[in-house]
Design an enzyme around this catalytic site. Structure first.
Site, mmCIF file in Angstrom:
data_model
loop_
_atom_site.group_PDB
_atom_site.id
_atom_site.type_symbol
_atom_site.label_atom_id
_atom_site.label_comp_id
_atom_site.label_asym_id
_atom_site.label_seq_id
_atom_site.Cartn_x
_atom_site.Cartn_y
_atom_site.Cartn_z
ATOM 1 N N GLU A 196 0.831 -1.206 0.000
ATOM 2 C CA GLU A 196 0.000 0.000 0.000
ATOM 3 C C GLU A 196 0.866 1.257 0.000
ATOM 4 O O GLU A 196 0.533 2.255 -0.629
ATOM 5 C CB GLU A 196 -0.925 0.014 1.224
ATOM 6 N N THR B 45 -4.972 7.051 -5.571
ATOM 7 C CA THR B 45 -5.115 7.305 -4.137
ATOM 8 C C THR B 45 -4.158 8.408 -3.696
ATOM 9 O O THR B 45 -4.524 9.283 -2.910
ATOM 10 C CB THR B 45 -4.858 6.001 -3.344
#
Ligand code: HSE
Length: 308
Positions: free
Chosen positions: A129, A182
């Site tokens: 991530e 993101t």
């Protein structure tokens, strides 16, 4: 012991309106497939990547980076090959990177007879991530690994709380075909919030967790509000207000941005309502001419699973 596993890696909805970076849930009918194979050569090698244009170099691929974190912590002398069959589009807001990074470390752990706990796997997957968004958030990887709803009660130390899934809860997710990274949608957020907004937000977060445990659908619906992130990020999503109004008008308990968007999720009590909600959401994008995908899914309470 097996030498390779073919697995299903679920898509996930992070944030769930009031739980930015701490709440997430795994979906049942949307996800990637991966094959992880033990090899004698040390290292992690991506040998196949289908469905999306993504890097195959180990240090540039989220599954590769998460896998290397796993390998560095393990005393296993060999390595792994990874095949990735992407069904989740990158930048769609339903945990594409989390599916790949969790799938890699979960299967590696199974193939080595589970040397690590699920919590440790979350930490390895968070490295993926970090590569994808610049921040090692756990609200997609935790539900992918634990299944169901999860709360990241604390990041330091990492403390993940599995939360009950109400038996009749169904998710509808609509993905307008634009890509939002993101990392970009995090950059536009404010780093300070007012006490007034904080009070509303943690009231709703407590209410949502209580509603999920007690299966109180009205309380879940009342708590699906976001006073901090949605007002800013929704500007990036075409027709957001109209899609949300359509979903609520069709009977959804609540509706908000899925992860960092552009996907929009709604929760409903029962599949019939979830289908009506999908129809209402679709009509908005048909009217304004935006291509989209829709998923209707039960909540996935097991997380990653082995495919035959
Ligand atoms: N909590 C993360 C964010 C989830 O909203 O940036 C990204 O999927």
């Amino acid at each position: 012991m097996k030498n390779e596993l073919r697995i299903f890696c679920p898509a996930t909805i992070a944030n769930i309106s009031c739980g930015f970076d701490v709440l997430g849930v795994a979906l049942d009918s949307v996800g990637d497939e991966m094959v992880i194979r033990k090899i004698s050569k040390k290292g992690v090698f991506i040998t196949t990547l289908e469905g999306q244009e993504l890097p195959m170099e180990t240090d540039k691929n989220v599954a590769g980076v998460a896998g290397m974190a796993f390998l560095a912590a393990s005393d296993y002398k060999g390595g792994f090959e990874i095949e990735i069959y992407k069904k989740i589009k990158a930048g769609s807001g339903i945990g594409s990177s989390a599916a790949s990074s969790t799938g890699a470390v979960w299967a590696m752990n199974e193939l080595l007879d589970r040397p690590f706990t699920t919590l440790q796997l979350v930490e390895f997957a968070m490295e993926g991530e970090k590569l994808a968004s610049g921040v090692a958030h756990a609200d997609n990887v935790a539900p992918a690994l634990f299944g169901g709803f999860t709360l990241v009660r604390s990041y330091e130390p990492l403390d993940i709380i599995p939360i009950n899934t109400p038996s009749e809860l169904v998710a509808t997710v609509i993905h307008p075909q634009i890509e939002i990274k993101t990392s970009d949608s995090r950059k536009i957020l404010k780093t300070n919030i007012t006490l007034k907004d904080g009070i509303k937000q943690w009231g709703n977060l407590g209410g949502l967790v209580a509603g999920l445990f007690t299966e109180d659908y009205d309380l879940i619906g009342r708590s699906l509000e976001d006073h901090i992130v949605e007002p800013i990020r929704s500007i990036l999503i075409p027709g957001f207000k109209e899609v949300k109004a359509g979903a609520l008008g069709a009977g959804a308990l609540g509706c908000g941005i899925s992860g960092s968007g552009p996907s929009i999720f709604a929760f409903s009590k029962g599949k019939d309502t979830a289908e009506k909600v999908a129809q209402a959401m679709k009509e908005v994008y048909q009217k304004i001419g935006i291509a989209h995908d829709v998923h209707i899914s039960k909540i996935n309470n097991v997380g990653i699973r082995i495919l035959k």
